[in-house]
Enzyme design. Structure first.
Site, mmCIF file in Angstrom:
data_model
loop_
_atom_site.group_PDB
_atom_site.id
_atom_site.type_symbol
_atom_site.label_atom_id
_atom_site.label_comp_id
_atom_site.label_asym_id
_atom_site.label_seq_id
_atom_site.Cartn_x
_atom_site.Cartn_y
_atom_site.Cartn_z
ATOM 1 N N ARG A 65 4.149 7.643 -7.990
ATOM 2 C CA ARG A 65 3.820 6.091 -8.145
ATOM 3 C C ARG A 65 5.149 6.013 -9.030
ATOM 4 N NH1 ARG A 65 -1.523 2.548 -10.478
ATOM 5 N NH2 ARG A 65 -2.004 3.013 -8.102
ATOM 6 N N HIS A 95 1.221 -1.191 -1.630
ATOM 7 C CA HIS A 95 0.023 0.093 -2.021
ATOM 8 C C HIS A 95 -0.476 0.326 -0.592
ATOM 9 C CE1 HIS A 95 -2.437 1.733 -4.629
ATOM 10 N NE2 HIS A 95 -2.704 0.840 -5.265
ATOM 11 N N GLN A 106 -4.248 1.877 -1.300
ATOM 12 C CA GLN A 106 -5.406 0.855 -1.395
ATOM 13 C C GLN A 106 -5.948 0.006 0.555
ATOM 14 O OE1 GLN A 106 -6.253 -0.280 -4.542
ATOM 15 N NE2 GLN A 106 -7.942 -1.498 -2.832
ATOM 16 N N ASP A 146 -5.002 -10.676 -6.594
ATOM 17 C CA ASP A 146 -4.418 -9.111 -7.177
ATOM 18 C C ASP A 146 -4.343 -10.063 -8.823
ATOM 19 O OD1 ASP A 146 -3.487 -6.592 -8.649
ATOM 20 O OD2 ASP A 146 -1.720 -6.881 -7.175
ATOM 21 N N CYS A 153 -7.954 -5.682 -6.525
ATOM 22 C CA CYS A 153 -7.952 -3.567 -6.306
ATOM 23 C C CYS A 153 -8.961 -3.057 -7.507
ATOM 24 C CB CYS A 153 -6.301 -3.850 -5.609
ATOM 25 S SG CYS A 153 -5.029 -4.295 -7.043
ATOM 26 N N ARG A 193 -11.523 4.310 -2.446
ATOM 27 C CA ARG A 193 -9.822 4.998 -2.250
ATOM 28 C C ARG A 193 -10.203 6.460 -2.347
ATOM 29 N NH1 ARG A 193 -6.219 2.770 -5.745
ATOM 30 N NH2 ARG A 193 -5.120 4.460 -4.875
#
Ligand code: CP
Ligand code: NVA
Length: 302
Positions: free
Chosen positions: A104, A131, A134, A219, A259, A287
């Site tokens: 990340r 991402h 996700q 988001d 998310c 996840r």
């Protein structure tokens, strides 16, 4: 043979994406029945995180343990990366010792460079561009609640950011329509818009995007690294909050997705995220299951 990497959803074919989701659902069911499934015994995952994380870190560490392997968390504060050791050298060294690396970081180019120099699979755990992990969980969540997403209408309301870009890739790979409502100046990147144009609609009007949608997704307005733009963004995004009134324009059985982490009273009202159409806790749980399927795919598939 060169290692397979997962830097964006486009590292998968549409078929592979669907198979991963099916496998995630199987792995979830095994886990719920407490059936041990440990094909990754003896394997080590290194997790290089330049940015904060709750879900991604915990789901990868737990997933690797459930699959019989081990993981180690590496922050730049404690490694030589933080003191300027080149990413190319770090990639060559880590991949001589571990079996898979999750990263990340800020710049997508950093993950690409790491992958170029890595002899083991590299997984993008969020960059400024994408991402993808996700979206594995999000598509799994939709499928569990409503069946196939193919041909459905998804409304993205808010910032044209990394998560939005991954929804755009998912629309192209799986075949659904994504209506994107952003304020002017906060649209997704131009190259993403041209690459997915058959599957997206762009508007500045949240109501137009949400009309008849099967999913409404948003988001945070200020992603990690944009903290100093927070107040400017709050002004730009006023009118883009997902509220009950907005949800009422979607299909009656529409789902709300996010998310997380979420900021109630900004991008979403509390009654929506905590209400009956919200599936955000399933997204978070998935996840774990979706990334276990991904680890199997990258480490075990022929
Ligand atoms: N959704 C997500 O990636 O959450 P974290 O930042 O907590 O990992
Ligand atoms: N767009 C957000 C997602 C967090 C999981 C960010 O990049 O901070």
């Amino acid at each position: 043979m060169a290692s397979k990497h997962f830097l964006s959803l486009l590292d998968l074919t549409g078929d592979e994406f669907e198979q991963l989701i099916a496998r995630a659902i199987e792995l979830k069911s095994l886990q719920k029945k407490h059936i041990l499934h440990q094909p990754l015994q003896g394997k080590m995952l290194a997790m290089v995180f330049d940015k904060s994380s709750t879900r991604t870190r915990v789901s990868f560490e737990t997933g690797m343990t459930q699959l019989g392997g081990n993981s180690m968390f590496l922050s730049p504060r404690d490694t030589q990366l933080g003191r300027g050791e080149p990413i190319e050298d770090t990639a060559r060294v880590l991949s001589r010792m571990v079996d898979v690396v999750v990263i990340r970081t800020d710049k997508h180019r950093t993950v690409e460079t790491f992958a170029e120099y890595s002899s083991v699979p590299v997984i993008n755990a969020l960059t400024d561009r994408f991402h993808p992990c996700q979206l594995l969980a999000d598509i799994q969540t939709y499928q569990e609640h409503r069946g196939s997403i193919v041909g459905k209408r998804v409304a993205w309301v808010g910032d044209g950011n990394n998560v939005c870009h991954s929804w755009m890739n998912a629309a192209k790979l799986l075949g659904f329509q994504l209506a994107i409502a952003t304020p002017k100046g906060y649209e997704p990147d131009n190259d993403m818009v041209s690459a997915t144009k058959q599957h997206i609609e762009m508007t500045t009007d949240p109501k137009a995007a949400v009309k008849d949608a099967d999913i409404v997704v948003t988001d945070t307005w200020a992603s990690m690294g944009q903290e100093q733009e927070k107040s400017q963004r709050e002004q730009a995004f006023a009118g883009y909050q997902v509220t009950t009134a907005l949800m009422q324009l979607a299909k009656p059985d529409a789902l709300f997705m996010h998310c997380l982490p979420a900021y109630r009273g900004y991008e979403v009202s509390a009654d929506v995220i905590d209400g009956p159409q919200s599936v955000v806790w399933d997204e978070a749980e998935n996840r774990l299951h979706a990334q276990k399927a991904l680890l199997e795919f990258l480490l075990l598939a022929k």
